[in-house]
Structures are given as C-alpha cells and as structure tokens.
Design an enzyme around this catalytic site. Structure first.
Site, short mmCIF file in Angstrom:
data_model
loop_
_atom_site.label_atom_id
_atom_site.label_comp_id
_atom_site.label_asym_id
_atom_site.label_seq_id
_atom_site.Cartn_x
_atom_site.Cartn_y
_atom_site.Cartn_z
N GLY A 14 0.79 -1.23 0.00
CA GLY A 14 0.00 0.00 0.00
C GLY A 14 0.82 1.27 0.00
O GLY A 14 0.34 2.31 0.48
N ASN A 16 1.47 3.09 -2.57
CA ASN A 16 0.70 4.04 -3.40
C ASN A 16 -0.51 4.56 -2.65
O ASN A 16 -0.80 5.76 -2.69
CB ASN A 16 0.26 3.37 -4.71
CG ASN A 16 1.36 3.36 -5.75
OD1 ASN A 16 1.71 4.39 -6.31
ND2 ASN A 16 1.95 2.19 -5.98
N LEU A 87 -5.07 -6.93 -6.76
CA LEU A 87 -4.69 -7.96 -7.73
C LEU A 87 -5.81 -8.86 -8.24
O LEU A 87 -5.57 -9.73 -9.07
CB LEU A 87 -3.54 -8.81 -7.15
CG LEU A 87 -2.29 -7.98 -6.81
CD1 LEU A 87 -1.18 -8.87 -6.29
CD2 LEU A 87 -1.80 -7.15 -7.99
N ASN A 102 -6.86 2.23 -12.40
CA ASN A 102 -5.80 1.33 -11.91
C ASN A 102 -4.44 1.90 -12.29
O ASN A 102 -4.32 2.67 -13.24
CB ASN A 102 -5.98 -0.05 -12.55
CG ASN A 102 -4.92 -1.04 -12.09
OD1 ASN A 102 -4.59 -1.12 -10.91
ND2 ASN A 102 -4.38 -1.80 -13.03
N HIS A 104 -0.61 0.48 -13.31
CA HIS A 104 0.11 -0.74 -13.70
C HIS A 104 1.60 -0.40 -13.85
O HIS A 104 1.93 0.63 -14.44
CB HIS A 104 -0.45 -1.29 -15.01
CG HIS A 104 0.14 -2.61 -15.38
ND1 HIS A 104 -0.27 -3.79 -14.79
CD2 HIS A 104 1.15 -2.94 -16.22
CE1 HIS A 104 0.45 -4.79 -15.28
NE2 HIS A 104 1.32 -4.30 -16.15
N ASP A 145 -6.09 -5.02 -17.35
CA ASP A 145 -5.18 -4.05 -17.97
C ASP A 145 -5.58 -3.59 -19.37
O ASP A 145 -4.72 -3.24 -20.17
CB ASP A 145 -3.75 -4.64 -18.03
CG ASP A 145 -3.26 -5.05 -16.65
OD1 ASP A 145 -3.60 -4.38 -15.68
OD2 ASP A 145 -2.53 -6.06 -16.57
N GLU A 174 5.33 6.13 -9.72
CA GLU A 174 3.94 5.93 -9.28
C GLU A 174 3.58 6.93 -8.18
O GLU A 174 2.53 7.57 -8.22
CB GLU A 174 3.75 4.50 -8.76
CG GLU A 174 3.89 3.46 -9.86
CD GLU A 174 3.59 2.05 -9.41
OE1 GLU A 174 3.09 1.27 -10.23
OE2 GLU A 174 3.86 1.71 -8.23
C1 GAR Z 1 2.57 -1.17 -7.73
O1 GAR Z 1 3.82 -1.14 -8.36
C2 GAR Z 1 1.46 -1.31 -8.76
O2 GAR Z 1 1.74 -0.70 -9.97
C3 GAR Z 1 1.38 -2.80 -8.90
O3 GAR Z 1 1.56 -3.32 -7.62
C4 GAR Z 1 2.43 -2.44 -6.88
C5 GAR Z 1 1.80 -2.17 -5.54
O4 GAR Z 1 2.69 -1.47 -4.71
N1 GAR Z 1 0.12 -3.19 -9.49
C6 GAR Z 1 -0.01 -4.17 -10.35
O5 GAR Z 1 0.90 -4.89 -10.70
C7 GAR Z 1 -1.44 -4.36 -10.88
N2 GAR Z 1 -1.44 -5.26 -12.00
P1 GAR Z 1 2.20 -0.80 -3.36
O6 GAR Z 1 1.35 -1.84 -2.62
O7 GAR Z 1 3.44 -0.46 -2.61
O8 GAR Z 1 1.38 0.41 -3.74
#
Ligand code: GAR
Length: 190
Positions: A14, A16, A87, A102, A104, A145, A174
C-alpha cells in the site's frame, strides 16, 4: 463543488495508497473515504487505520457472488474507485456501476494481463532487456489491464538494473504521478 469521495482498493503493502491518502488529507474537494482489501493482513490496511480512514476486508465469495462490496461503496457515495496494487479482476457488475482506475507498473499494452503484476512485470522487462519501462494509469474494464489509458510515464532501464532496482524506479514514478493524475481527472469532471 460537491466533495468527491474516493475508495482505494489494495492487496499489498500500500505504498501508493499511502501517497494518495497523504496527498488528499487536507484537500477541500477530494476525500479518501475508505480502503478496501481482499487480504486481511495487507499492510495497506494498517496504513489506512493510522490515518483514520475506514477499512473493509472482503473475501472472494463476497466480491464475486454477493453485492456486499458494491453496497459498501454505494452507501458511502463513492465517486471514484482507485486500485493501488489490487490484484483481483474486478467483476463486470462493479465496472458497470463505478468509475474505476488502476495503476500498472509497465507501459501497457506491453507487460499486462493476467499474472502480470508486481515483481513479475519487472523480472520480465529485465529478462527481455527492454531499454525503457514505466507506469500506466488507466480506466478499468472487465479485462485485466485493457481499459483506456489516462496517463503514462517512462523511465530508462539501465544495463545494471535488476528487477528490484527497476521496481524502485517505478515506485518513484507511481508515487509522484498517481495522486496528481487523480486530482486532474477529478478537476476534469472524472
Ligand atoms: C505497484 O507497483 C502497482 O503498480 C502494482 O503493484 C504495486 C503495488 O505497490 N500493481 C499491479 O501490478 C497491478 N497489476 P504498493 O502496494 O506499494 O502500492
């Protein structure tokens, strides 16, 4: 202007979600109302609790077979659902009812689709010796996606990069762009 109410959905750490919650903490027009997770031990839940943001954990059955998650969001008058490391595939009934975006960790349409998430994406990019990778923020539809792209940012992949160092670069992008892109989307009327 009415308050725009966001829900975040996250399955993992989490980071982001954290940036988004911080970015809008004092915002007069945009409020993160709740954080939902399919993983009871996701660190994202603790981050939300620390910021006094309501949390909700649901299982596969609740998500796909019952209207519980939709009802939770409807009751809280959510205007935008923000996936941040979430996910599971979002069911069609939810995609129809809510505006969902979302992030990615690659330049879609490359390196997307089922099973392409998190470190797997970076491992594949490194393996293929791509000169660039990046992030994609996109609308969510009922396929992994594939929704319309809202924003992309690129970074170089150096010879010396590993999946881990690339993951760091991607996380930086991000964290820098996701909150801003959400804000812009809202100011353009969603
Ligand atoms: C992020 O890099 C996001 O882009 C990716 O998971 C990570 C979560 O990081 N998402 C995907 O791969 C979706 N297909 P976080 O939990 O530290 O935010």
């Amino acid at each position: 202007m009415d308050m725009i109410r966001l829900a975040i959905m996250a399955s993992g750490s989490g980071s982001n979600a954290q940036k988004i919650m911080e970015y809008f903490a004092d915002n007069k027009h945009i409020k993160v109302v709740c954080l939902l997770s399919n993983k009871p031990y996701a660190y994202a839940l603790q981050r939300a609790e620390k910021m006094n943001i309501e949390t909700f954990v649901f299982n596969r059955n609740q998500f796909y077979e019952t209207p519980e998650v939709e009802n939770f969001l409807t009751i809280r008058k959510i205007n935008l659902v923000v996936l941040a490391g979430f996910l599971w595939l979002v069911p069609e009934k939810m995609v129809r009812k809510f505006k969902i975006i979302n992030i990615h960790p690659a330049l879609l349409p490359e390196y997307g689709g089922k099973n392409m998430y998190g470190m797997r994406v970076h491992e594949a990019v490194i393996q293929n010796r791509e000169p660039f990778s990046g992030i994609t923020i996109h609308h969510v539809n009922e396929h992994y996606d594939e929704g319309n792209i809202i924003f992309q940012a690129k970074c170089r992949v150096d010879e010396s990069d590993t999946a881990e160092s690339l993951a760091e670069k991607i996380h930086e992008l991000e964290h820098r762009y996701y909150p801003e892109v959400i804000e812009k989307l809202v100011s353009n009327g969603l």
